[in-house]
Design an enzyme around this catalytic site. Structure first.
Site, mmCIF file in Angstrom:
data_model
loop_
_atom_site.group_PDB
_atom_site.id
_atom_site.type_symbol
_atom_site.label_atom_id
_atom_site.label_comp_id
_atom_site.label_asym_id
_atom_site.label_seq_id
_atom_site.Cartn_x
_atom_site.Cartn_y
_atom_site.Cartn_z
ATOM 1 N N LYS A 19 3.135 39.583 -3.103
ATOM 2 C CA LYS A 19 1.756 39.395 -3.527
ATOM 3 C C LYS A 19 0.878 40.508 -2.958
ATOM 4 C CE LYS A 19 0.280 35.150 -3.921
ATOM 5 N NZ LYS A 19 0.305 34.973 -5.392
ATOM 6 N N ASP B 139 -1.428 38.499 -12.656
ATOM 7 C CA ASP B 139 -2.418 37.678 -11.961
ATOM 8 C C ASP B 139 -3.831 37.872 -12.498
ATOM 9 O OD1 ASP B 139 -3.170 35.871 -9.830
ATOM 10 O OD2 ASP B 139 -4.047 37.602 -8.823
ATOM 11 N N LYS C 265 1.730 25.235 -3.952
ATOM 12 C CA LYS C 265 0.483 24.603 -3.519
ATOM 13 C C LYS C 265 0.680 23.088 -3.493
ATOM 14 C CE LYS C 265 -2.373 28.398 -5.212
ATOM 15 N NZ LYS C 265 -3.410 28.837 -6.179
ATOM 16 N N GLU D 73 3.733 40.402 -7.965
ATOM 17 C CA GLU D 73 2.419 40.117 -8.521
ATOM 18 C C GLU D 73 1.699 41.421 -8.809
ATOM 19 O OE1 GLU D 73 -0.544 37.053 -6.819
ATOM 20 O OE2 GLU D 73 -1.291 38.996 -6.125
ATOM 21 N N ARG E 128 0.819 -1.209 0.000
ATOM 22 C CA ARG E 128 0.000 0.000 0.000
ATOM 23 C C ARG E 128 0.856 1.263 0.000
ATOM 24 N NH1 ARG E 128 -4.038 0.229 -2.343
ATOM 25 N NH2 ARG E 128 -2.946 1.949 -3.328
#
Length: 281
Positions: free
Chosen positions: A169, A218, A137, A197, A102
């Site tokens: 950002k 963006d 991410k 950004e 597994r």
């Protein structure tokens, strides 16, 4: 062959993963059902067309519990294979191999799923001149592996973490008082790579004036991206990001940007359908 990856400790990963699965009692099913001297030969295969990633890591689980296991890798990470392709053959002590099954499958299914989805995005932008980037991410603790899988799918790694470039950002801009101010502070701090950004064309010149070395455009439409690329005029690399899908990435890439970053390739990739089945000797 031993799998090596900068910043990734294979032995520790295998140990921790097996410890999570086996707990204090071990594999009670195999211990109860399988004779101690039983042998096991199996084939790992893909049920669908995939791009392979993680085979050597999967093999490490089998070798950890049966150091004498005979393992043949029939394809390599990065290969594109058809459904029904045999990926690996393994032979050894049945209890050990079934206990490792597994953990081995979870790893190769997850990484191959990422590589497969990544390859689909790379194929969509072929010929545009744009390069696909991954993002941060990722599942905590698995970033090195997941970014390895995106490379197997044909993407280029973006930042590995918070340490290897400044990424300014919207929240940074809001606190700093503007894109120019934020970029200038990063430059004054001696940071070489300053990614800023911007979500409006009007922010481009202030960002460049402040010292941006890379612009992240963006959530812009393809038409706005074309305008932004023309305004930048090659002074710094441009990257499109935000809400990119398989359906939209081609038009985005054709805007002239240098890069397109996609969080979905790590954040939303489905596991590849890979199994391990008993094979008669």
């Amino acid at each position: 062959m031993t799998f090596t990856l900068d910043g990734f400790a294979l032995d520790a990963f295998v140990e921790a993963t097996l410890a999570e699965d086996m707990g204090e009692g071990g594999d009670v099913t195999s211990a109860a059902v399988i004779p101690a001297d039983a042998r096991f030969t199996a084939v790992m295969d893909s049920r669908d067309a995939i791009t392979v990633a993680g085979l050597e890591i999967a093999a490490a689980f089998f070798r950890r519990l049966d150091p004498e296991a005979t393992i043949a890798l029939l394809v390599a990470d990065g290969d594109r294979v058809a459904g029904g392709t045999e990926l690996m053959r393994v032979e050894g002590w049945a209890r050990a191999l079934l206990t490792a099954e597994r953990s081995a499958l979870n790893t190769v299914q997850h990484l191959s799923g990422i590589a497969t989805l990544t390859r689909a995005y790379v194929d969509r932008i072929e010929g545009t001149g744009a390069t696909l980037l991954d993002t941060r991410k990722t599942i905590p603790g698995l970033r090195r592996l997941e970014k390895y899988a995106t490379r197997m799918g044909g993407a280029t790694n973006h930042r590995m973490g918070l340490w290897d470039a400044a990424m300014i950002k919207d929240n940074h801009v809001a606190v700093a008082g503007g894109v120019a101010e934020a970029a200038a502070r990063a430059k004054e701090a001696g940071i070489a790579r300053i990614i800023v950004e911007v979500d409006r064309v009007e922010q481009i010149e202030p960002a460049l004036a402040g010292g941006a070395t890379h612009l992240l455009l963006d959530n812009m439409t393809p038409a706005t991206l074309r305008d932004a690329v023309m305004l930048v005029g090659g002074r710094v690399p441009t990257e499109a990001s935000g809400g990119v899908t398989l359906e939209t990435i081609r038009a985005i890439a054709e805007s002239g940007v240098d890069f397109v970053s996609v969080g979905r390739i790590t954040q939303s990739a489905p596991a590849a359908d890979i199994g391990l089945d008993f094979a008669a000797v």
